[in-house]
Design a protein around this motif. Structure first.
Motif, PDB file in Angstrom:
ATOM      1  N   TYR A 187       2.244  14.363  -8.870  1.00 58.98           N
ATOM      2  CA  TYR A 187       3.225  15.442  -8.840  1.00 58.98           C
ATOM      3  C   TYR A 187       3.826  15.669 -10.235  1.00 58.98           C
ATOM      4  CZ  TYR A 187       7.396  18.136  -7.702  1.00 58.98           C
ATOM      5  OH  TYR A 187       8.368  19.096  -7.680  1.00 58.98           O
ATOM      6  N   VAL A 209       3.102   5.916  -2.904  1.00 58.35           N
ATOM      7  CA  VAL A 209       4.260   6.694  -3.362  1.00 58.35           C
ATOM      8  C   VAL A 209       4.236   6.832  -4.885  1.00 58.35           C
ATOM      9  CG1 VAL A 209       6.793   6.653  -3.565  1.00 58.35           C
ATOM     10  CG2 VAL A 209       5.690   6.190  -1.362  1.00 58.35           C
ATOM     11  N   ILE A 210       3.948   5.754  -5.589  1.00 58.03           N
ATOM     12  CA  ILE A 210       3.875   5.807  -7.051  1.00 58.03           C
ATOM     13  C   ILE A 210       2.759   6.768  -7.492  1.00 58.03           C
ATOM     14  CG2 ILE A 210       3.334   4.463  -9.147  1.00 58.03           C
ATOM     15  CD1 ILE A 210       6.127   3.945  -8.029  1.00 58.03           C
ATOM     16  N   THR A 211       1.593   6.675  -6.854  1.00 59.36           N
ATOM     17  CA  THR A 211       0.473   7.545  -7.205  1.00 59.36           C
ATOM     18  C   THR A 211       0.820   9.010  -6.948  1.00 59.36           C
ATOM     19  OG1 THR A 211      -1.091   5.778  -6.691  1.00 59.36           O
ATOM     20  CG2 THR A 211      -1.971   8.021  -6.772  1.00 59.36           C
ATOM     21  N   GLU A 264       0.826  -1.208   0.000  1.00 55.50           N
ATOM     22  CA  GLU A 264       0.000   0.000   0.000  1.00 55.50           C
ATOM     23  C   GLU A 264       0.862   1.260   0.000  1.00 55.50           C
ATOM     24  OE1 GLU A 264      -3.280   0.390  -0.365  1.00 55.50           O
ATOM     25  OE2 GLU A 264      -3.446  -1.766  -0.642  1.00 55.50           O
ATOM     26  N   GLY A 316       3.766  10.307  -6.884  1.00 55.15           N
ATOM     27  CA  GLY A 316       4.746  10.695  -7.903  1.00 55.15           C
ATOM     28  C   GLY A 316       4.098  11.001  -9.244  1.00 55.15           C
ATOM     29  N   LEU A 317       3.121  10.194  -9.639  1.00 52.35           N
ATOM     30  CA  LEU A 317       2.419  10.446 -10.901  1.00 52.35           C
ATOM     31  C   LEU A 317       1.630  11.753 -10.856  1.00 52.35           C
ATOM     32  CD1 LEU A 317       1.167   6.847 -11.710  1.00 52.35           C
ATOM     33  CD2 LEU A 317       2.889   8.150 -12.970  1.00 52.35           C
ATOM     34  N   PHE A 334       3.880   1.501  -1.200  1.00 54.09           N
ATOM     35  CA  PHE A 334       4.487   1.573  -2.536  1.00 54.09           C
ATOM     36  C   PHE A 334       3.505   2.177  -3.543  1.00 54.09           C
ATOM     37  CE2 PHE A 334       5.378  -0.404  -6.683  1.00 54.09           C
ATOM     38  CZ  PHE A 334       6.675   0.051  -6.877  1.00 54.09           C
ATOM     39  N   ILE A 335       2.267   1.704  -3.517  1.00 58.08           N
ATOM     40  CA  ILE A 335       1.243   2.237  -4.430  1.00 58.08           C
ATOM     41  C   ILE A 335       1.001   3.710  -4.154  1.00 58.08           C
ATOM     42  CG2 ILE A 335      -1.224   2.119  -4.998  1.00 58.08           C
ATOM     43  CD1 ILE A 335      -0.966  -0.953  -4.588  1.00 58.08           C
TER      44      ILE A 335
END
Length: 90
Positions: free
Chosen positions: A82, A75-77, A70, A79-80, A72-73
């Protein structure tokens, strides 16, 4: 060719129709409310089938794996979002 589950194909169809402007504003509001209720009922159903004793017997490792996934998801979200804001000026 892989078979697409009916719920996904129906979701894509409704999304396409909404994007093309087939639905009036009140209809979109009704569809949004239906979506929220369906989501709520789905999670209620999951909760009704959850056995906390069995979860406790599994130990901390499955919880840790889920928590790491969760994060990781998230952080990726983030980042996308941003990146989209920075490069596409949304």
């Amino acid at each position: 060719m892989a078979k697409i589950p009916q719920i996904r194909s129906r979701f894509l169809l409704i999304s396409l129709l909404a994007t093309l402007g087939v639905f009036a504003k009140p209809q979109l509001t009704s569809l949004a409310n239906l979506s929220r209720w369906a989501f709520l009922l789905t999670f209620a159903g999951v909760g009704l089938r959850t056995n906390l004793r069995e979860l406790g017997r599994q130990g901390w490792r499955p919880f840790a794996v889920g928590a790491i996934g969760e994060v990781f998801i998230a952080v990726i979200t983030l980042g996308l979002v941003y990146g989209a804001d920075r490069f596409l000026h949304l």
